[in-house]
Scaffold this motif. Structure first.
Motif, short mmCIF file in Angstrom:
data_model
loop_
_atom_site.label_atom_id
_atom_site.label_comp_id
_atom_site.label_asym_id
_atom_site.label_seq_id
_atom_site.Cartn_x
_atom_site.Cartn_y
_atom_site.Cartn_z
N SER A 175 0.83 -1.21 0.00
CA SER A 175 0.00 0.00 0.00
C SER A 175 0.86 1.25 0.00
CB SER A 175 -0.93 0.02 1.21
OG SER A 175 -0.20 0.02 2.42
N VAL A 176 0.31 2.31 -0.59
CA VAL A 176 0.98 3.61 -0.59
C VAL A 176 0.79 4.30 0.75
CG1 VAL A 176 1.15 5.84 -1.78
CG2 VAL A 176 0.58 3.77 -3.08
N PHE A 177 -0.41 4.14 1.32
CA PHE A 177 -0.74 4.71 2.63
C PHE A 177 -1.34 3.63 3.52
CE2 PHE A 177 -1.19 8.21 -0.41
CZ PHE A 177 -0.46 9.21 0.19
N THR A 178 -1.10 3.76 4.83
CA THR A 178 -1.73 2.89 5.82
C THR A 178 -2.40 3.77 6.87
OG1 THR A 178 0.14 2.79 7.38
CG2 THR A 178 0.20 1.27 5.50
N GLU A 179 -3.05 3.14 7.85
CA GLU A 179 -3.71 3.90 8.91
C GLU A 179 -2.71 4.71 9.74
OE1 GLU A 179 -2.92 -0.16 10.79
OE2 GLU A 179 -3.29 0.72 8.81
N GLU A 180 -1.43 4.33 9.70
CA GLU A 180 -0.41 5.08 10.42
C GLU A 180 -0.19 6.47 9.82
OE1 GLU A 180 3.06 2.69 10.43
OE2 GLU A 180 2.18 1.10 11.66
N ASP A 181 -0.57 6.64 8.55
CA ASP A 181 -0.46 7.94 7.89
C ASP A 181 -1.65 8.84 8.20
OD1 ASP A 181 1.99 7.36 6.44
OD2 ASP A 181 0.78 6.00 5.21
N VAL A 182 -2.68 8.28 8.83
CA VAL A 182 -3.89 9.05 9.17
C VAL A 182 -4.08 8.95 10.69
CG1 VAL A 182 -6.36 9.39 8.72
CG2 VAL A 182 -4.88 8.41 6.95
N PRO A 183 -3.51 9.88 11.46
CA PRO A 183 -3.57 9.80 12.92
C PRO A 183 -5.00 9.68 13.44
CG PRO A 183 -2.05 11.52 12.23
CD PRO A 183 -2.76 11.05 10.99
N GLY A 184 -5.24 8.63 14.23
CA GLY A 184 -6.56 8.43 14.82
C GLY A 184 -7.51 7.60 13.99
N TYR A 185 -7.09 7.17 12.80
CA TYR A 185 -7.99 6.40 11.94
C TYR A 185 -8.38 5.08 12.62
CZ TYR A 185 -9.81 3.78 7.97
OH TYR A 185 -10.61 3.05 7.13
N THR A 186 -9.68 4.78 12.61
CA THR A 186 -10.17 3.54 13.19
C THR A 186 -11.35 3.03 12.38
OG1 THR A 186 -9.61 4.41 15.39
CG2 THR A 186 -10.94 2.40 15.31
N ALA A 187 -11.39 1.73 12.20
CA ALA A 187 -12.53 1.06 11.57
C ALA A 187 -13.20 0.19 12.62
CB ALA A 187 -12.07 0.22 10.38
N TYR A 188 -14.54 0.20 12.64
CA TYR A 188 -15.30 -0.54 13.63
C TYR A 188 -16.27 -1.50 12.95
CZ TYR A 188 -13.99 3.68 16.29
OH TYR A 188 -13.32 4.73 16.86
N ALA A 189 -16.52 -2.62 13.59
CA ALA A 189 -17.63 -3.47 13.17
C ALA A 189 -18.92 -2.69 13.41
CB ALA A 189 -17.63 -4.77 13.98
N ARG A 190 -19.92 -2.94 12.57
CA ARG A 190 -21.16 -2.16 12.68
C ARG A 190 -21.74 -2.22 14.09
NH1 ARG A 190 -24.00 -4.65 7.28
NH2 ARG A 190 -22.53 -3.83 5.74
N THR A 191 -21.67 -3.38 14.72
CA THR A 191 -22.28 -3.56 16.04
C THR A 191 -21.44 -2.97 17.17
OG1 THR A 191 -21.26 -5.75 16.19
CG2 THR A 191 -23.51 -5.63 15.33
N GLU A 192 -20.21 -2.54 16.85
CA GLU A 192 -19.31 -2.03 17.88
C GLU A 192 -18.94 -0.58 17.67
OE1 GLU A 192 -15.98 -4.63 17.71
OE2 GLU A 192 -17.12 -6.43 18.27
N CYS A 193 -19.63 0.13 16.76
CA CYS A 193 -19.29 1.51 16.44
C CYS A 193 -19.67 2.44 17.58
CB CYS A 193 -20.01 1.93 15.16
SG CYS A 193 -19.76 3.67 14.73
N PRO A 194 -18.70 3.15 18.19
CA PRO A 194 -19.02 4.05 19.30
C PRO A 194 -19.87 5.25 18.89
CG PRO A 194 -16.74 4.32 18.61
CD PRO A 194 -17.26 3.14 17.88
N TYR A 195 -19.76 5.66 17.61
CA TYR A 195 -20.58 6.78 17.13
C TYR A 195 -22.06 6.38 17.10
CZ TYR A 195 -16.09 8.74 15.68
OH TYR A 195 -14.80 9.21 15.66
N CYS A 196 -22.32 5.17 16.64
CA CYS A 196 -23.71 4.68 16.62
C CYS A 196 -24.24 4.52 18.04
CB CYS A 196 -23.78 3.35 15.88
SG CYS A 196 -23.47 3.45 14.11
#
Length: 214
Positions: A175-196
């Motif tokens: 990959s050209v970019f990873t989550e380390e290049d985007v400070p704070g980037y997080t992916a959540y399972a739909r059932t575990e999303c803190p925003y929801c």
């Protein structure tokens, strides 16, 4: 959404820039807190060419045979530049016309990834590089790899412009970019999303092609 866009450069030191938008977004497989906008990397000639050079550098020309590049998520322009870059760097291919195929599969009515009869010859018996825009769970990669194998292709590499996935079924994801290049980037399972869980509405549905506001 555009007013929140942030421009980031990767830690690898290359000159390719990534645009990200913070918020609450849903992909087909997960919820994420940044939308990775690679529109300019896919649609501007100069940027697409630069991305292709970075991707090509991940492969060893003496050991990688590239007959075909399978493009997902609208990455065809990058795929074309990547093919030229492979040829320029002396990568070997076994095609009759001594040039690399660049093809895109499609989705049928059952949402399966397929190749039409006229494009099968670009995959069957070919050494294939799989190119994607963004990868967060690896599910699209697995489906695409299954498709390539079904049509008789041999997978030689996987590249994604942005990826949080390091490997899929034992094959490394470049990959050209990873989550380390985007400070704070997080992916959540739909059932575990803190925003929801906090009752925050989803701002947009997103995928490798773009976003649609809700």
């Amino acid at each position: 959404m555009k007013e929140k866009m942030v421009k980031l450069y990767g830690k690898s030191g290359n000159k390719v820039a990534l645009h990200v938008i913070p918020g609450h977004f849903a992909t087909s497989h997960s919820h994420i807190n940044f939308y990775i906008d690679i529109t300019s990397l896919k649609t501007r000639v100069n940027e697409a060419e630069q991305v292709a050079k970075v991707i090509a550098a991940d492969y060893a020309k003496n050991t990688t045979i590239v007959d075909t590049i399978v493009c997902m998520d609208g990455t065809e322009m990058i795929g074309a530049f990547l093919a030229k870059e492979f040829e320029k760097r002396g990568f070997f291919n076994r095609n009759q016309h001594d040039t690399i195929y660049v093809v895109t599969p499609e989705y049928n009515s059952n949402n399966q990834i397929i190749f039409r009869d006229n494009n099968m010859m670009a995959v069957e018996g070919k050494n294939v590089i799989l190119l994607l825009a963004t990868t967060t769970t690896g599910l699209t990669i697995r489906r695409a790899v299954e498709c390539i194998h079904y049509y008789g292709g041999t997978l030689q590499g996987i590249s994604s412009i942005f990826s949080t996935v390091k490997e899929v079924d034992g094959m490394e994801v470049e990959s050209v970019f990873t989550e380390e290049d985007v400070p704070g980037y997080t992916a959540y399972a739909r059932t575990e999303c803190p925003y929801c869980q906090k009752g925050m509405r989803i701002e947009a549905m997103v995928n490798g092609f773009g976003y649609s506001r809700l």
